[in-house]
Design a protein around this motif. Structure first.
Motif, PDB file in Angstrom:
ATOM      1  N   LEU A 126       1.084  -1.822  -0.229  1.00  0.00           N
ATOM      2  CA  LEU A 126      -0.035  -0.244  -0.007  1.00  0.00           C
ATOM      3  C   LEU A 126       0.546   1.329   0.333  1.00  0.00           C
ATOM      4  O   LEU A 126       0.481   1.699  -0.841  1.00  0.00           O
ATOM      5  N   ALA A 127       2.058   1.952   0.837  1.00  0.00           N
ATOM      6  CA  ALA A 127       2.725   2.536   1.107  1.00  0.00           C
ATOM      7  C   ALA A 127       3.308   2.550  -0.495  1.00  0.00           C
ATOM      8  O   ALA A 127       3.790   3.571  -1.171  1.00  0.00           O
ATOM      9  N   ALA A 128       3.877   1.160  -1.419  1.00  0.00           N
ATOM     10  CA  ALA A 128       3.828   1.714  -2.286  1.00  0.00           C
ATOM     11  C   ALA A 128       3.146   1.868  -3.563  1.00  0.00           C
ATOM     12  O   ALA A 128       3.811   2.977  -4.381  1.00  0.00           O
ATOM     13  N   ARG A 129       2.430   1.438  -3.277  1.00  0.00           N
ATOM     14  CA  ARG A 129       1.025   2.175  -3.881  1.00  0.00           C
ATOM     15  C   ARG A 129       1.170   3.945  -3.739  1.00  0.00           C
ATOM     16  O   ARG A 129       1.112   4.118  -5.167  1.00  0.00           O
ATOM     17  N   ARG A 130       0.822   4.430  -2.852  1.00  0.00           N
ATOM     18  CA  ARG A 130       0.515   5.402  -2.619  1.00  0.00           C
ATOM     19  C   ARG A 130       2.365   6.143  -3.347  1.00  0.00           C
ATOM     20  O   ARG A 130       2.063   7.921  -3.364  1.00  0.00           O
ATOM     21  N   ALA A 131       3.489   5.676  -3.562  1.00  0.00           N
ATOM     22  CA  ALA A 131       4.423   6.396  -3.537  1.00  0.00           C
ATOM     23  C   ALA A 131       5.309   6.203  -5.559  1.00  0.00           C
ATOM     24  O   ALA A 131       5.570   7.239  -5.887  1.00  0.00           O
ATOM     25  N   ALA A 132       3.947   5.268  -5.878  1.00  0.00           N
ATOM     26  CA  ALA A 132       3.986   5.004  -7.484  1.00  0.00           C
ATOM     27  C   ALA A 132       4.388   6.291  -8.504  1.00  0.00           C
ATOM     28  O   ALA A 132       3.137   6.811  -8.728  1.00  0.00           O
ATOM     29  N   GLY A 133       5.456   6.614  -9.161  1.00  0.00           N
ATOM     30  CA  GLY A 133       4.844   7.593  -9.987  1.00  0.00           C
ATOM     31  C   GLY A 133       4.309   9.022 -10.159  1.00  0.00           C
ATOM     32  O   GLY A 133       3.828   8.573  -9.928  1.00  0.00           O
ATOM     33  N   ASP A 134       4.450   9.289 -11.541  1.00  0.00           N
ATOM     34  CA  ASP A 134       3.515  10.450 -12.039  1.00  0.00           C
ATOM     35  C   ASP A 134       2.040  10.282 -12.542  1.00  0.00           C
ATOM     36  O   ASP A 134       2.239   8.669 -12.609  1.00  0.00           O
ATOM     37  N   ALA A 135       1.256  10.980 -12.266  1.00  0.00           N
ATOM     38  CA  ALA A 135       0.536  10.884 -13.303  1.00  0.00           C
ATOM     39  C   ALA A 135       0.124   9.723 -14.190  1.00  0.00           C
ATOM     40  O   ALA A 135      -0.768   9.290 -14.223  1.00  0.00           O
ATOM     41  N   ASP A 136       0.534   9.721 -15.256  1.00  0.00           N
ATOM     42  CA  ASP A 136       0.377   8.670 -16.626  1.00  0.00           C
ATOM     43  C   ASP A 136       1.461   7.881 -16.355  1.00  0.00           C
ATOM     44  O   ASP A 136       1.832   7.451 -17.267  1.00  0.00           O
ATOM     45  N   ASP A 137       2.016   7.044 -15.517  1.00  0.00           N
ATOM     46  CA  ASP A 137       3.310   5.947 -14.957  1.00  0.00           C
ATOM     47  C   ASP A 137       2.843   5.225 -14.787  1.00  0.00           C
ATOM     48  O   ASP A 137       1.694   4.783 -14.055  1.00  0.00           O
ATOM     49  N   PRO A 138       2.834   3.536 -15.995  1.00  0.00           N
ATOM     50  CA  PRO A 138       2.534   2.504 -15.259  1.00  0.00           C
ATOM     51  C   PRO A 138       2.840   1.895 -13.482  1.00  0.00           C
ATOM     52  O   PRO A 138       2.371   1.149 -13.988  1.00  0.00           O
ATOM     53  N   ALA A 139       4.113   2.830 -13.525  1.00  0.00           N
ATOM     54  CA  ALA A 139       4.802   1.719 -12.482  1.00  0.00           C
ATOM     55  C   ALA A 139       3.058   1.746 -11.301  1.00  0.00           C
ATOM     56  O   ALA A 139       3.149   1.150 -10.531  1.00  0.00           O
ATOM     57  N   PHE A 140       2.461   3.080 -11.124  1.00  0.00           N
ATOM     58  CA  PHE A 140       0.983   3.360 -10.230  1.00  0.00           C
ATOM     59  C   PHE A 140       0.356   2.167 -10.690  1.00  0.00           C
ATOM     60  O   PHE A 140       0.138   1.271  -9.704  1.00  0.00           O
ATOM     61  N   VAL A 141       0.088   1.689 -11.774  1.00  0.00           N
ATOM     62  CA  VAL A 141      -0.695   0.534 -11.967  1.00  0.00           C
ATOM     63  C   VAL A 141       0.664  -1.164 -11.778  1.00  0.00           C
ATOM     64  O   VAL A 141      -0.349  -1.712 -10.975  1.00  0.00           O
ATOM     65  N   ASP A 142       1.440  -0.772 -11.959  1.00  0.00           N
ATOM     66  CA  ASP A 142       1.821  -2.073 -11.166  1.00  0.00           C
ATOM     67  C   ASP A 142       2.257  -2.368  -9.796  1.00  0.00           C
ATOM     68  O   ASP A 142       2.067  -3.278  -8.992  1.00  0.00           O
ATOM     69  N   ALA A 143       2.304  -1.742  -8.772  1.00  0.00           N
ATOM     70  CA  ALA A 143       2.362  -1.582  -7.657  1.00  0.00           C
ATOM     71  C   ALA A 143       0.592  -1.541  -7.381  1.00  0.00           C
ATOM     72  O   ALA A 143       0.541  -1.967  -6.394  1.00  0.00           O
ATOM     73  N   ASP A 144      -0.503  -0.690  -8.047  1.00  0.00           N
ATOM     74  CA  ASP A 144      -1.433  -1.575  -7.642  1.00  0.00           C
ATOM     75  C   ASP A 144      -2.037  -2.824  -7.634  1.00  0.00           C
ATOM     76  O   ASP A 144      -2.518  -3.045  -6.647  1.00  0.00           O
ATOM     77  N   ILE A 145      -1.612  -3.432  -8.927  1.00  0.00           N
ATOM     78  CA  ILE A 145      -1.730  -4.922  -9.261  1.00  0.00           C
ATOM     79  C   ILE A 145      -0.601  -5.284  -7.976  1.00  0.00           C
ATOM     80  O   ILE A 145      -1.186  -6.925  -7.293  1.00  0.00           O
ATOM     81  N   ALA A 146       0.487  -5.521  -7.457  1.00  0.00           N
ATOM     82  CA  ALA A 146       1.079  -5.464  -6.517  1.00  0.00           C
ATOM     83  C   ALA A 146       0.518  -5.503  -5.544  1.00  0.00           C
ATOM     84  O   ALA A 146       0.902  -6.489  -4.231  1.00  0.00           O
ATOM     85  N   PHE A 147      -0.115  -4.389  -4.297  1.00  0.00           N
ATOM     86  CA  PHE A 147      -1.306  -4.751  -4.089  1.00  0.00           C
ATOM     87  C   PHE A 147      -1.451  -6.010  -3.393  1.00  0.00           C
ATOM     88  O   PHE A 147      -2.100  -6.584  -2.348  1.00  0.00           O
ATOM     89  N   HIS A 148      -2.665  -5.701  -4.920  1.00  0.00           N
ATOM     90  CA  HIS A 148      -3.691  -7.001  -4.339  1.00  0.00           C
ATOM     91  C   HIS A 148      -3.237  -8.002  -4.659  1.00  0.00           C
ATOM     92  O   HIS A 148      -4.071  -9.205  -4.367  1.00  0.00           O
ATOM     93  N   ALA A 149      -1.727  -8.133  -5.757  1.00  0.00           N
ATOM     94  CA  ALA A 149      -1.755  -9.789  -5.591  1.00  0.00           C
ATOM     95  C   ALA A 149      -0.894 -10.033  -4.171  1.00  0.00           C
ATOM     96  O   ALA A 149      -0.889 -11.512  -3.695  1.00  0.00           O
ATOM     97  N   ALA A 150      -0.294  -9.062  -2.836  1.00  0.00           N
ATOM     98  CA  ALA A 150      -0.377  -9.655  -1.782  1.00  0.00           C
ATOM     99  C   ALA A 150      -1.738 -10.105  -0.785  1.00  0.00           C
ATOM    100  O   ALA A 150      -1.159 -10.521   0.238  1.00  0.00           O
ATOM    101  N   VAL A 151      -2.783  -9.242  -0.848  1.00  0.00           N
ATOM    102  CA  VAL A 151      -4.312  -9.934  -0.732  1.00  0.00           C
ATOM    103  C   VAL A 151      -4.495 -11.171  -1.410  1.00  0.00           C
ATOM    104  O   VAL A 151      -4.580 -11.710  -0.132  1.00  0.00           O
ATOM    105  N   VAL A 152      -4.040 -11.676  -2.167  1.00  0.00           N
ATOM    106  CA  VAL A 152      -4.349 -13.023  -2.720  1.00  0.00           C
ATOM    107  C   VAL A 152      -3.008 -13.820  -2.165  1.00  0.00           C
ATOM    108  O   VAL A 152      -3.905 -14.939  -1.520  1.00  0.00           O
ATOM    109  N   ALA A 153      -1.912 -13.553  -2.009  1.00  0.00           N
ATOM    110  CA  ALA A 153      -0.968 -14.243  -1.611  1.00  0.00           C
ATOM    111  C   ALA A 153      -1.102 -14.268   0.346  1.00  0.00           C
ATOM    112  O   ALA A 153      -1.188 -15.552   0.498  1.00  0.00           O
ATOM    113  N   ALA A 154      -1.989 -13.722   0.605  1.00  0.00           N
ATOM    114  CA  ALA A 154      -2.665 -13.645   2.287  1.00  0.00           C
ATOM    115  C   ALA A 154      -3.429 -14.731   1.926  1.00  0.00           C
ATOM    116  O   ALA A 154      -3.599 -15.200   3.255  1.00  0.00           O
ATOM    117  N   ALA A 155      -4.050 -15.061   0.900  1.00  0.00           N
ATOM    118  CA  ALA A 155      -5.307 -15.976   1.198  1.00  0.00           C
ATOM    119  C   ALA A 155      -4.481 -17.980   1.549  1.00  0.00           C
ATOM    120  O   ALA A 155      -5.037 -19.010   2.126  1.00  0.00           O
TER     121      ALA A 155
END
Length: 225
Positions: A126-155
């Motif tokens: 979540l912290a990485a998602r908040r810090a990810a990239g500029d407005a049009d940076d795909p890094a934000f999408v990567d960070a967002d997906i990584a957050f959701h992957a972490a939730v799935v992993a916790a299952a």
């Protein structure tokens, strides 16, 4: 159609291609029994082990199927489409619907199964998602997906984790495109942050119903997830 000899390298790929031509060209229709390894090896000018590997490749492609004690039979004239290929041509909306079902169930499980280490990983994502990239940076999408992957992993269900991993490339492409079209981050650089934080709180509290409610509402918005 005569098979004819093949060039010396790469033999397995060449033999598989030659046999596939016989199948897709109609020389060996569905239901036909392939000639034996010895016969094919002699006609193609290769060893039996090369023929065996080539037939194995055709089996993996769904074109032929061995029958114990009977031989190898043609079962299809077109290769079976693998799962990643099918996902690549799927509509993003269809992928997103399945992703939602998968993640909501994973969140329910994660609320009951998450460990302290899982929560640490989710909070870091979540912290990485908040810090990810500029407005049009795909890094934000990567960070967002990584957050959701972490939730799935916790299952702690490896099948769910593997399914989510299969979705990631198509999901990433679709969300990057959506981000570019909507410009959501120009007005709200951490769009969806409140919902993501609420999900973390629900998981930390072990509240499965709250986790499902928050994530279900979040994913109802095509980019909030």
């Amino acid at each position: 159609m005569a098979l004819g000899p093949v060039r010396p390298s790469p033999l397995v790929e060449q033999v598989a291609a030659r046999l596939r031509e016989q199948i897709t060209g109609g020389t060996w229709p569905v239901g036909t029994r392939l000639p034996g390894e010895t016969t094919l090896a002699k006609e193609l000018g290769v060893g039996r082990s090369t023929v065996r590997e080539a037939v194995r490749a055709l089996t993996g492609a769904g074109l032929v199927r061995p029958r114990q004690g009977s031989g190898v039979f043609v079962v299809a004239t077109e290769p079976a489409e693998d799962w990643p290929a099918r996902l690549r041509r799927a509509a993003v909306t269809d992928v997103y619907e399945v992703r939602t079902a998968l993640e909501v169930h994973a969140a329910r499980l994660a609320a009951a199964r998450r460990t302290a280490e899982d929560l640490t990983a989710i909070e870091a994502a979540l912290a990485a998602r908040r810090a990810a990239g500029d407005a049009d940076d795909p890094a934000f999408v990567d960070a967002d997906i990584a957050f959701h992957a972490a939730v799935v992993a916790a299952a702690h269900n490896p099948v769910l984790a593997d399914l989510f991993a299969e979705f990631r490339p198509v999901l990433r492409a679709g969300l990057i495109e959506l981000l570019a079209l909507t410009g959501l981050r120009a007005a709200d650089p951490v769009t969806g942050d409140e919902a993501h934080e609420a999900l973390v709180r629900a998981l930390a509290a072990g509240d499965a119903e709250a986790a499902v409610r928050v994530l279900g509402a979040e994913l109802a918005d095509p980019f909030a997830g």
